[in-house]
Design a protein around this motif. Structure first.
Motif, mmCIF file in Angstrom:
data_model
loop_
_atom_site.group_PDB
_atom_site.id
_atom_site.type_symbol
_atom_site.label_atom_id
_atom_site.label_comp_id
_atom_site.label_asym_id
_atom_site.label_seq_id
_atom_site.Cartn_x
_atom_site.Cartn_y
_atom_site.Cartn_z
ATOM 1 N N GLN A 141 7.776 5.866 -0.064
ATOM 2 C CA GLN A 141 7.678 4.770 0.902
ATOM 3 C C GLN A 141 6.384 4.010 0.654
ATOM 4 O O GLN A 141 5.317 4.625 0.524
ATOM 5 C CB GLN A 141 7.712 5.301 2.331
ATOM 6 C CG GLN A 141 9.066 5.836 2.759
ATOM 7 C CD GLN A 141 10.168 4.800 2.681
ATOM 8 O OE1 GLN A 141 11.116 4.954 1.930
ATOM 9 N NE2 GLN A 141 10.048 3.728 3.439
ATOM 10 N N VAL A 142 6.482 2.694 0.585
ATOM 11 C CA VAL A 142 5.307 1.837 0.474
ATOM 12 C C VAL A 142 5.388 0.796 1.588
ATOM 13 O O VAL A 142 6.474 0.469 2.064
ATOM 14 C CB VAL A 142 5.187 1.166 -0.911
ATOM 15 C CG1 VAL A 142 5.083 2.219 -2.015
ATOM 16 C CG2 VAL A 142 6.346 0.238 -1.198
ATOM 17 N N THR A 143 4.231 0.288 1.981
ATOM 18 C CA THR A 143 4.163 -0.661 3.077
ATOM 19 C C THR A 143 3.737 -2.026 2.556
ATOM 20 O O THR A 143 2.671 -2.163 1.945
ATOM 21 C CB THR A 143 3.167 -0.178 4.155
ATOM 22 O OG1 THR A 143 3.551 1.140 4.563
ATOM 23 C CG2 THR A 143 3.166 -1.108 5.353
ATOM 24 N N LEU A 144 4.582 -3.015 2.816
ATOM 25 C CA LEU A 144 4.288 -4.382 2.405
ATOM 26 C C LEU A 144 3.252 -4.995 3.341
ATOM 27 O O LEU A 144 3.003 -4.485 4.438
ATOM 28 C CB LEU A 144 5.573 -5.215 2.410
ATOM 29 C CG LEU A 144 6.720 -4.692 1.539
ATOM 30 C CD1 LEU A 144 7.978 -5.517 1.775
ATOM 31 C CD2 LEU A 144 6.312 -4.728 0.069
ATOM 32 N N GLU A 145 2.670 -6.119 2.924
ATOM 33 C CA GLU A 145 1.636 -6.787 3.728
ATOM 34 C C GLU A 145 2.124 -7.163 5.120
ATOM 35 O O GLU A 145 1.346 -7.166 6.069
ATOM 36 C CB GLU A 145 1.132 -8.046 3.016
ATOM 37 C CG GLU A 145 0.166 -7.751 1.892
ATOM 38 C CD GLU A 145 -0.431 -9.011 1.308
ATOM 39 O OE1 GLU A 145 -1.664 -9.119 1.300
ATOM 40 O OE2 GLU A 145 0.334 -9.879 0.847
ATOM 41 N N ASN A 146 3.421 -7.464 5.252
ATOM 42 C CA ASN A 146 3.960 -7.848 6.565
ATOM 43 C C ASN A 146 4.262 -6.641 7.456
ATOM 44 O O ASN A 146 4.767 -6.777 8.556
ATOM 45 C CB ASN A 146 5.210 -8.715 6.408
ATOM 46 C CG ASN A 146 6.386 -7.965 5.803
ATOM 47 O OD1 ASN A 146 6.323 -6.755 5.574
ATOM 48 N ND2 ASN A 146 7.463 -8.685 5.530
ATOM 49 N N GLY A 147 3.973 -5.430 6.949
ATOM 50 C CA GLY A 147 4.179 -4.212 7.726
ATOM 51 C C GLY A 147 5.506 -3.528 7.479
ATOM 52 O O GLY A 147 5.713 -2.401 7.926
ATOM 53 N N ASP A 148 6.424 -4.200 6.775
ATOM 54 C CA ASP A 148 7.706 -3.580 6.450
ATOM 55 C C ASP A 148 7.499 -2.439 5.454
ATOM 56 O O ASP A 148 6.654 -2.522 4.564
ATOM 57 C CB ASP A 148 8.673 -4.592 5.833
ATOM 58 C CG ASP A 148 9.198 -5.606 6.842
ATOM 59 O OD1 ASP A 148 9.002 -5.393 8.061
ATOM 60 O OD2 ASP A 148 9.796 -6.603 6.406
ATOM 61 N N GLN A 177 0.839 -1.191 0.000
ATOM 62 C CA GLN A 177 0.000 0.000 0.000
ATOM 63 C C GLN A 177 0.877 1.246 0.000
ATOM 64 O O GLN A 177 1.958 1.263 0.584
ATOM 65 C CB GLN A 177 -0.923 0.020 1.216
ATOM 66 C CG GLN A 177 -1.976 -1.078 1.174
ATOM 67 C CD GLN A 177 -3.032 -0.887 2.241
ATOM 68 O OE1 GLN A 177 -2.792 -0.302 3.285
ATOM 69 N NE2 GLN A 177 -4.221 -1.395 1.980
ATOM 70 N N TYR A 178 0.339 2.263 -0.655
ATOM 71 C CA TYR A 178 1.001 3.561 -0.736
ATOM 72 C C TYR A 178 0.010 4.607 -0.231
ATOM 73 O O TYR A 178 -1.167 4.591 -0.617
ATOM 74 C CB TYR A 178 1.401 3.849 -2.190
ATOM 75 C CG TYR A 178 1.851 5.266 -2.422
ATOM 76 C CD1 TYR A 178 3.021 5.742 -1.862
ATOM 77 C CD2 TYR A 178 1.089 6.133 -3.190
ATOM 78 C CE1 TYR A 178 3.434 7.049 -2.058
ATOM 79 C CE2 TYR A 178 1.488 7.441 -3.407
ATOM 80 C CZ TYR A 178 2.656 7.896 -2.833
ATOM 81 O OH TYR A 178 3.056 9.194 -3.028
ATOM 82 N N GLN A 179 0.479 5.516 0.603
ATOM 83 C CA GLN A 179 -0.392 6.568 1.136
ATOM 84 C C GLN A 179 -0.634 7.613 0.056
ATOM 85 O O GLN A 179 0.208 8.477 -0.194
ATOM 86 C CB GLN A 179 0.238 7.204 2.377
ATOM 87 C CG GLN A 179 -0.693 8.173 3.078
ATOM 88 C CD GLN A 179 -0.120 8.660 4.387
ATOM 89 O OE1 GLN A 179 0.330 7.867 5.208
ATOM 90 N NE2 GLN A 179 -0.119 9.959 4.577
#
Length: 135
Positions: free
Chosen positions: A97-104, A34-36
């Motif tokens: 910055q993007v957030t992977l499914e594992n939260g990284d 996901q990207y904000q």
């Protein structure tokens, strides 16, 4: 540092666009991320802009680029933001910055929409596939 790319529109696997094959040939699929940002329907394709609101998330896929210079050059031509196209470009490629499914969180190249948003429909779900499958 690994070179990552976040794709949120026609380059996603489910769209089966011919340019996805170019991306897939020289990269490794990392996963959903996901990207904000806020997602808009530009035409038969979307555009994303950054958002200050953490609730606004755009769904996409992250790829690790194995031949970054070669792959990004091809994608820049596809997105019409290479030097071959007159400015101002519809998209600009920037590290975000993007957030992977594992939260990284990872720094990934994202093609940001670079034109006026007036008259464009926002894809409120943040997922182009929701909009694409309804067309």
């Amino acid at each position: 540092m690994a070179d990552f790319l976040f794709v949120y529109g026609t380059l996603r696997r489910a769209c089966a666009h011919p340019m996805h094959a170019v991306l897939a040939a020289d990269s490794r699929y990392v996963g959903i991320a996901q990207y904000q940002g806020k997602l808009y329907r530009v035409s038969h394709y979307p555009g994303v802009v950054p958002s200050d609101n953490p609730v606004q998330q755009v769904v996409g896929e992250v790829y690790q680029l194995l031949k970054p210079a070669q792959t990004l050059a091809a994608l820049d031509r596809y997105e019409e933001c290479s030097a071959d196209f007159p400015a101002p470009h519809e998209y600009c490629r920037e590290l975000q910055q993007v957030t992977l499914e594992n939260g990284d969180s990872v720094s990934a190249w994202v093609y940001l929409y670079n034109h006026d948003l007036a008259g464009l429909k926002q894809i409120v779900s943040g997922d182009y596939l929701d909009d694409w499958f309804q067309q």
